[in-house]
Design a protein around this motif. Structure first.
Motif, PDB file in Angstrom:
ATOM      1  N   PRO A 106       0.793  -1.237   0.000  1.00 38.62           N
ATOM      2  CA  PRO A 106       0.000   0.000   0.000  1.00 38.62           C
ATOM      3  C   PRO A 106       0.823   1.284   0.000  1.00 38.62           C
ATOM      4  N   ALA A 107       2.117   1.179   0.307  1.00 42.61           N
ATOM      5  CA  ALA A 107       2.912   2.405   0.421  1.00 42.61           C
ATOM      6  C   ALA A 107       4.386   2.106   0.200  1.00 42.61           C
ATOM      7  N   MET A 108       5.119   3.141  -0.189  1.00 39.49           N
ATOM      8  CA  MET A 108       6.556   3.066  -0.401  1.00 39.49           C
ATOM      9  C   MET A 108       7.237   4.085   0.504  1.00 39.49           C
ATOM     10  N   THR A 109       8.377   3.711   1.067  1.00 44.28           N
ATOM     11  CA  THR A 109       9.157   4.623   1.889  1.00 44.28           C
ATOM     12  C   THR A 109      10.310   5.213   1.083  1.00 44.28           C
ATOM     13  N   LEU A 110      10.465   6.544   1.155  1.00 45.15           N
ATOM     14  CA  LEU A 110      11.601   7.219   0.550  1.00 45.15           C
ATOM     15  C   LEU A 110      12.343   7.974   1.654  1.00 45.15           C
ATOM     16  N   GLN A 111      13.647   7.809   1.703  1.00 41.34           N
ATOM     17  CA  GLN A 111      14.451   8.397   2.775  1.00 41.34           C
ATOM     18  C   GLN A 111      15.058   9.722   2.336  1.00 41.34           C
ATOM     19  N   LEU A 112      14.948  10.705   3.197  1.00 46.53           N
ATOM     20  CA  LEU A 112      15.513  12.024   2.938  1.00 46.53           C
ATOM     21  C   LEU A 112      16.987  12.075   3.338  1.00 46.53           C
ATOM     22  N   ASN A 113      17.720  13.001   2.720  1.00 44.58           N
ATOM     23  CA  ASN A 113      19.140  13.214   3.016  1.00 44.58           C
ATOM     24  C   ASN A 113      20.015  12.000   2.729  1.00 44.58           C
ATOM     25  N   PHE A 136      -2.061   0.655  -4.070  1.00 42.99           N
ATOM     26  CA  PHE A 136      -0.866   1.455  -3.787  1.00 42.99           C
ATOM     27  C   PHE A 136      -1.313   2.899  -3.571  1.00 42.99           C
ATOM     28  N   ARG A 137      -1.295   3.361  -2.315  1.00 40.43           N
ATOM     29  CA  ARG A 137      -1.942   4.627  -1.966  1.00 40.43           C
ATOM     30  C   ARG A 137      -0.991   5.761  -1.577  1.00 40.43           C
ATOM     31  N   PHE A 138       0.110   5.441  -0.894  1.00 38.63           N
ATOM     32  CA  PHE A 138       0.907   6.506  -0.299  1.00 38.63           C
ATOM     33  C   PHE A 138       2.401   6.360  -0.585  1.00 38.63           C
ATOM     34  N   VAL A 139       3.071   7.511  -0.533  1.00 35.56           N
ATOM     35  CA  VAL A 139       4.527   7.562  -0.461  1.00 35.56           C
ATOM     36  C   VAL A 139       4.864   8.230   0.868  1.00 35.56           C
ATOM     37  N   VAL A 140       5.670   7.555   1.668  1.00 35.02           N
ATOM     38  CA  VAL A 140       6.020   8.040   3.003  1.00 35.02           C
ATOM     39  C   VAL A 140       7.480   8.484   3.010  1.00 35.02           C
ATOM     40  N   PHE A 141       7.719   9.700   3.480  1.00 34.68           N
ATOM     41  CA  PHE A 141       9.076  10.230   3.568  1.00 34.68           C
ATOM     42  C   PHE A 141       9.572  10.110   5.012  1.00 34.68           C
ATOM     43  N   VAL A 142      10.776   9.581   5.178  1.00 28.46           N
ATOM     44  CA  VAL A 142      11.349   9.395   6.513  1.00 28.46           C
ATOM     45  C   VAL A 142      12.743  10.008   6.557  1.00 28.46           C
ATOM     46  N   ASP A 143      13.232  10.253   7.771  1.00 31.81           N
ATOM     47  CA  ASP A 143      14.601  10.760   7.902  1.00 31.81           C
ATOM     48  C   ASP A 143      15.578   9.587   7.942  1.00 31.81           C
ATOM     49  N   LYS A 149       8.472  11.856   8.435  1.00 32.84           N
ATOM     50  CA  LYS A 149       8.602  13.279   8.146  1.00 32.84           C
ATOM     51  C   LYS A 149       7.409  13.824   7.388  1.00 32.84           C
ATOM     52  N   ALA A 150       6.877  13.051   6.434  1.00 30.74           N
ATOM     53  CA  ALA A 150       5.743  13.538   5.644  1.00 30.74           C
ATOM     54  C   ALA A 150       5.148  12.387   4.839  1.00 30.74           C
ATOM     55  N   LEU A 151       3.985  12.658   4.281  1.00 25.47           N
ATOM     56  CA  LEU A 151       3.268  11.649   3.497  1.00 25.47           C
ATOM     57  C   LEU A 151       2.526  12.351   2.368  1.00 25.47           C
ATOM     58  N   ILE A 152       2.383  11.650   1.246  1.00 24.32           N
ATOM     59  CA  ILE A 152       1.631  12.189   0.121  1.00 24.32           C
ATOM     60  C   ILE A 152       0.928  11.040  -0.591  1.00 24.32           C
ATOM     61  N   HIS A 153      -0.224  11.329  -1.168  1.00 25.47           N
ATOM     62  CA  HIS A 153      -0.913  10.309  -1.960  1.00 25.47           C
ATOM     63  C   HIS A 153      -0.075  10.003  -3.188  1.00 25.47           C
ATOM     64  N   ALA A 154       0.119   8.718  -3.451  1.00 24.86           N
ATOM     65  CA  ALA A 154       1.052   8.284  -4.491  1.00 24.86           C
ATOM     66  C   ALA A 154       0.681   8.823  -5.872  1.00 24.86           C
ATOM     67  N   LYS A 155      -0.598   8.778  -6.223  1.00 22.55           N
ATOM     68  CA  LYS A 155      -1.010   9.248  -7.547  1.00 22.55           C
ATOM     69  C   LYS A 155      -0.776  10.745  -7.703  1.00 22.55           C
ATOM     70  N   SER A 156      -1.061  11.513  -6.656  1.00 22.51           N
ATOM     71  CA  SER A 156      -0.816  12.946  -6.698  1.00 22.51           C
ATOM     72  C   SER A 156       0.677  13.224  -6.829  1.00 22.51           C
ATOM     73  N   PHE A 157       1.481  12.475  -6.116  1.00 18.54           N
ATOM     74  CA  PHE A 157       2.939  12.629  -6.164  1.00 18.54           C
ATOM     75  C   PHE A 157       3.463  12.387  -7.579  1.00 18.54           C
ATOM     76  N   TYR A 158       3.038  11.299  -8.167  1.00 14.81           N
ATOM     77  CA  TYR A 158       3.502  10.956  -9.513  1.00 14.81           C
ATOM     78  C   TYR A 158       3.039  11.991 -10.536  1.00 14.81           C
ATOM     79  N   GLN A 159       1.796  12.424 -10.420  1.00 19.33           N
ATOM     80  CA  GLN A 159       1.270  13.418 -11.367  1.00 19.33           C
ATOM     81  C   GLN A 159       2.027  14.742 -11.264  1.00 19.33           C
TER      82      GLN A 159
END
Length: 240
Positions: A106-113, A136-143, A149-159
């Motif tokens: 349902p979600a993917m994690t992307l790491q910042l820095n 597949f709904r969300f992309v999750v940002f982590v440190d 750190k933050a979250l965004i809807h995956a389709k909105s992110f890709y668009q």
């Protein structure tokens, strides 16, 4: 003015439900569950505005304070989510995508820095193929420690990435997500109660709120409609 509209909506909704039941099943009656449905707009307004008090009617006592003081449950009031991390040995490859789809991630994690790790073409392909599936709904940002750190809807992110030609790798490496719209950076601790969730949702104007554990790690999403429905049902099933 608002209270008057809410009182009108309560009787209007209850009347419609009662009328529909009479036409389908014959006879007029009012059931507790119908009161819960009709009361929903009023309850939501009382909770979000902080005007909590005891109400009574139709032989049922409604204790709003007790209802919202209870802890929430991701299982009941939202979705428990474990995001998938891109494999370290396939950062530029696409071999893991079929597994993401097969397991309905349902979600993917992307790491910042994190520098020299992500590949833009691979990331865009992951998003392109995964956002074709509703699970597949969300992309999750982590440190760098894995904290939310933050979250965004995956389709909105890709668009947004496609429409504005955003450099996702630069954004991740610099931890600068400001070009993104509809980014949710607020969260609520898993040990919070329903009132705290509702207040934060009202303050942030959110219908979905990320949940974190005691270590600050993302654990899921709590949803406003599920939470308020649960509160209303609790109120009408607690006879005094």
């Amino acid at each position: 003015m608002i209270l008057g509209l809410l009182i009108f909506s309560f009787f209007a909704i209850l009347f419609v439900i009662t009328l529909l039941n009479a036409r389908i099943n014959g006879g007029f009656k009012i059931e507790t569950s119908w009161i819960a449905i009709a009361l929903a707009p009023t309850v939501i307004w009382l909770l979000s505005s902080g005007q909590l008090a005891e109400l009574s009617g139709f032989g049922v006592a409604f204790k709003l304070r007790e209802a919202v003081a209870r802890p929430f449950s991701l299982k009941v009031h939202g979705s428990k989510i474990t995001p998938e991390v891109l494999p370290t040995d396939e950062k530029a490859g696409l071999a893991a995508i079929p597994g993401f789809i097969e397991n309905r991630i349902p979600a993917m994690t992307l790491q910042l820095n994190r520098r020299n790790y992500y590949d833009r073409a691979a990331l865009m392909e992951y998003l392109r193929r995964l956002t074709q599936h509703d699970f597949f709904r969300f992309v999750v940002f982590v440190d760098q420690t894995g904290k939310f750190k933050a979250l965004i809807h995956a389709k909105s992110f890709y668009q947004q990435l496609r429409a504005h030609q955003l450099d996702i790798v630069t954004m991740l490496e610099s931890a600068n997500l400001s070009p993104l719209k509809d980014l949710i950076s607020s969260s609520i601790s898993s040990d919070s109660n329903k009132r705290e969730v509702l207040e934060k949702m009202a303050h942030e104007n959110l219908s979905e709120l990320p949940v974190t554990d005691e270590d600050g790690h993302f654990t899921g999403i709590i949803e406003l409609d599920k939470l308020t429905s649960s509160i209303v049902l609790d109120l009408v099933t607690e006879k005094q």
